[in-house]
Design a protein around this motif. Structure first.
Motif, PDB file in Angstrom:
ATOM      1  N   ALA A   1       0.829  -1.208   0.000  1.00 14.00           N
ATOM      2  CA  ALA A   1       0.000   0.000   0.000  1.00 14.00           C
ATOM      3  C   ALA A   1       0.862   1.256   0.000  1.00 14.00           C
ATOM      4  O   ALA A   1       0.553   2.231  -0.696  1.00 14.00           O
ATOM      5  CB  ALA A   1      -0.929  -0.012   1.216  1.00 14.00           C
ATOM      6  N   PHE A   2       1.943   1.263   0.775  1.00 18.01           N
ATOM      7  CA  PHE A   2       2.842   2.419   0.771  1.00 18.01           C
ATOM      8  C   PHE A   2       3.337   2.696  -0.648  1.00 18.01           C
ATOM      9  O   PHE A   2       3.327   3.836  -1.112  1.00 18.01           O
ATOM     10  CB  PHE A   2       4.047   2.172   1.692  1.00 18.01           C
TER      11      PHE A   2
ATOM     12  N   MET B   1      13.407  18.471  -0.287  1.00 18.87           N
ATOM     13  CA  MET B   1      14.667  17.747  -0.454  1.00 18.87           C
ATOM     14  C   MET B   1      14.399  16.278  -0.773  1.00 18.87           C
ATOM     15  O   MET B   1      14.999  15.699  -1.690  1.00 18.87           O
ATOM     16  CB  MET B   1      15.496  17.858   0.834  1.00 18.87           C
ATOM     17  N   MET B   2      13.451  15.670  -0.037  1.00 20.27           N
ATOM     18  CA  MET B   2      13.157  14.259  -0.263  1.00 20.27           C
ATOM     19  C   MET B   2      12.472  14.029  -1.605  1.00 20.27           C
ATOM     20  O   MET B   2      12.732  13.024  -2.281  1.00 20.27           O
ATOM     21  CB  MET B   2      12.293  13.722   0.880  1.00 20.27           C
ATOM     22  N   LEU B   3      11.618  14.953  -2.025  1.00 19.64           N
ATOM     23  CA  LEU B   3      10.988  14.830  -3.338  1.00 19.64           C
ATOM     24  C   LEU B   3      12.016  14.937  -4.456  1.00 19.64           C
ATOM     25  O   LEU B   3      11.990  14.179  -5.437  1.00 19.64           O
ATOM     26  CB  LEU B   3       9.917  15.909  -3.507  1.00 19.64           C
TER      27      LEU B   3
ATOM     28  N   ALA C   1      16.029   7.514   2.957  1.00 20.10           N
ATOM     29  CA  ALA C   1      16.965   6.675   2.203  1.00 20.10           C
ATOM     30  C   ALA C   1      16.671   5.194   2.430  1.00 20.10           C
ATOM     31  O   ALA C   1      16.799   4.376   1.511  1.00 20.10           O
ATOM     32  CB  ALA C   1      18.393   6.991   2.619  1.00 20.10           C
ATOM     33  N   GLU C   2      16.274   4.846   3.643  1.00 17.91           N
ATOM     34  CA  GLU C   2      16.007   3.458   3.986  1.00 17.91           C
ATOM     35  C   GLU C   2      14.585   3.018   3.613  1.00 17.91           C
ATOM     36  O   GLU C   2      14.363   1.886   3.198  1.00 17.91           O
ATOM     37  CB  GLU C   2      16.216   3.242   5.488  1.00 17.91           C
ATOM     38  N   ARG C   3      13.628   3.937   3.781  1.00 15.70           N
ATOM     39  CA  ARG C   3      12.220   3.589   3.562  1.00 15.70           C
ATOM     40  C   ARG C   3      11.537   4.705   2.769  1.00 15.70           C
ATOM     41  O   ARG C   3      10.654   5.398   3.259  1.00 15.70           O
ATOM     42  CB  ARG C   3      11.539   3.365   4.914  1.00 15.70           C
ATOM     43  N   PRO C   4      11.960   4.898   1.514  1.00 17.74           N
ATOM     44  CA  PRO C   4      11.484   6.041   0.735  1.00 17.74           C
ATOM     45  C   PRO C   4       9.974   6.069   0.526  1.00 17.74           C
ATOM     46  O   PRO C   4       9.366   7.141   0.553  1.00 17.74           O
ATOM     47  CB  PRO C   4      12.229   5.906  -0.598  1.00 17.74           C
ATOM     48  N   ASN C   5       9.362   4.902   0.311  1.00 19.34           N
ATOM     49  CA  ASN C   5       7.922   4.895   0.043  1.00 19.34           C
ATOM     50  C   ASN C   5       7.120   5.445   1.214  1.00 19.34           C
ATOM     51  O   ASN C   5       6.093   6.101   1.021  1.00 19.34           O
ATOM     52  CB  ASN C   5       7.448   3.475  -0.280  1.00 19.34           C
ATOM     53  N   GLU C   6       7.595   5.198   2.422  1.00 14.01           N
ATOM     54  CA  GLU C   6       6.842   5.634   3.593  1.00 14.01           C
ATOM     55  C   GLU C   6       6.915   7.151   3.773  1.00 14.01           C
ATOM     56  O   GLU C   6       5.907   7.801   4.091  1.00 14.01           O
ATOM     57  CB  GLU C   6       7.336   4.893   4.831  1.00 14.01           C
ATOM     58  N   LEU C   7       8.090   7.715   3.558  1.00  8.63           N
ATOM     59  CA  LEU C   7       8.220   9.165   3.678  1.00  8.63           C
ATOM     60  C   LEU C   7       7.485   9.862   2.534  1.00  8.63           C
ATOM     61  O   LEU C   7       6.782  10.858   2.745  1.00  8.63           O
ATOM     62  CB  LEU C   7       9.695   9.566   3.683  1.00  8.63           C
ATOM     63  N   LEU C   8       7.624   9.333   1.328  1.00  9.04           N
ATOM     64  CA  LEU C   8       6.932   9.923   0.185  1.00  9.04           C
ATOM     65  C   LEU C   8       5.416   9.765   0.310  1.00  9.04           C
ATOM     66  O   LEU C   8       4.656  10.628  -0.125  1.00  9.04           O
ATOM     67  CB  LEU C   8       7.423   9.280  -1.115  1.00  9.04           C
TER      68      LEU C   8
END
Length: 207
Positions: A26-27, A178-180, A107-114
């Motif tokens: 889902a993420f 920055m993350m985007l 960096a470790e869990r990009p889908n969750e932050l995005l």
């Protein structure tokens, strides 16, 4: 074994693994397609499980995303807030640590932050339980950053002629932007170098 140290039996282990597969699917899909355009069937298929698995474990798409918010709070938001509240170092140091912690998680869990950024955008102008929950997650981060800025202004380590709330929003926006950018141009730029440049900008700009 759960986070509380409770030992799980085989059925519980299988349940936890299936739920985690669905959550991770889902993420990823919510980032790619958005919440509204992602079906429960697509999530279960991505997770390699049956169509009814999401209904069985979560009951509905809304309950699934609310569970995902709980994961984000526990694994990301609470840590960001704790980093900002940690009094070690200067106020600028605390903001820099917040930037780094978010970057490390991304960096470790990009889908969750995005996912957090994506859902905040998708539900920005809506009034429902999902919109309320994502605003609360962001609200906790904004409040913690604003508190650091206000403290810094009170002791003269940051400019006092700017509005603390809008300045805090700018810092959160820099972090998310920055993350985007890292996600969009990761094949063309160095993520760690991007973080360093953001840190350099903040160090020269917020003191």
């Amino acid at each position: 074994m759960t986070k509380t140290g409770k030992k799980l039996n085989k059925n519980e282990i299988s349940r936890e693994r299936s739920m985690n597969r669905l959550i991770q699917a889902a993420f990823e899909l919510f980032v790619i397609r958005g919440y509204h355009a992602t079906s429960l069937e697509a999530i279960s298929s991505k997770a390699g499980l049956t169509k009814g698995s999401v209904y069985f474990y979560f009951g509905s798409k809304e309950k699934l995303i609310l569970h995902m918010f709980e994961v984000l709070r526990e694994d990301l938001v609470d840590g960001l807030v704790a980093t900002l509240r940690n009094p070690v170092g200067s106020h600028v140091d605390r903001i820099i640590r917040y930037i780094h912690k978010g970057a490390d998680f991304g960096a470790e869990r990009p889908n969750e932050l995005l996912f957090m950024i994506q859902i905040a955008i998708e539900f920005a102008r809506q009034e429902n339980v999902i919109a309320t929950e994502i605003r609360e997650l962001y609200g906790d981060v904004h409040a913690a950053v604003e508190a650091v800025v206000s403290e810094a202004q009170a002791v003269g380590s940051m400019q006092s002629d700017i509005d603390a709330r809008s300045f805090a929003s700018m810092i959160v926006a820099v972090h998310d932007g920055m993350m985007l950018e890292w996600h969009l141009r990761g094949a063309e730029i160095s993520g760690p170098d991007l973080v360093k440049n953001v840190r350099r900008m903040l160090l020269h700009g917020i003191g």
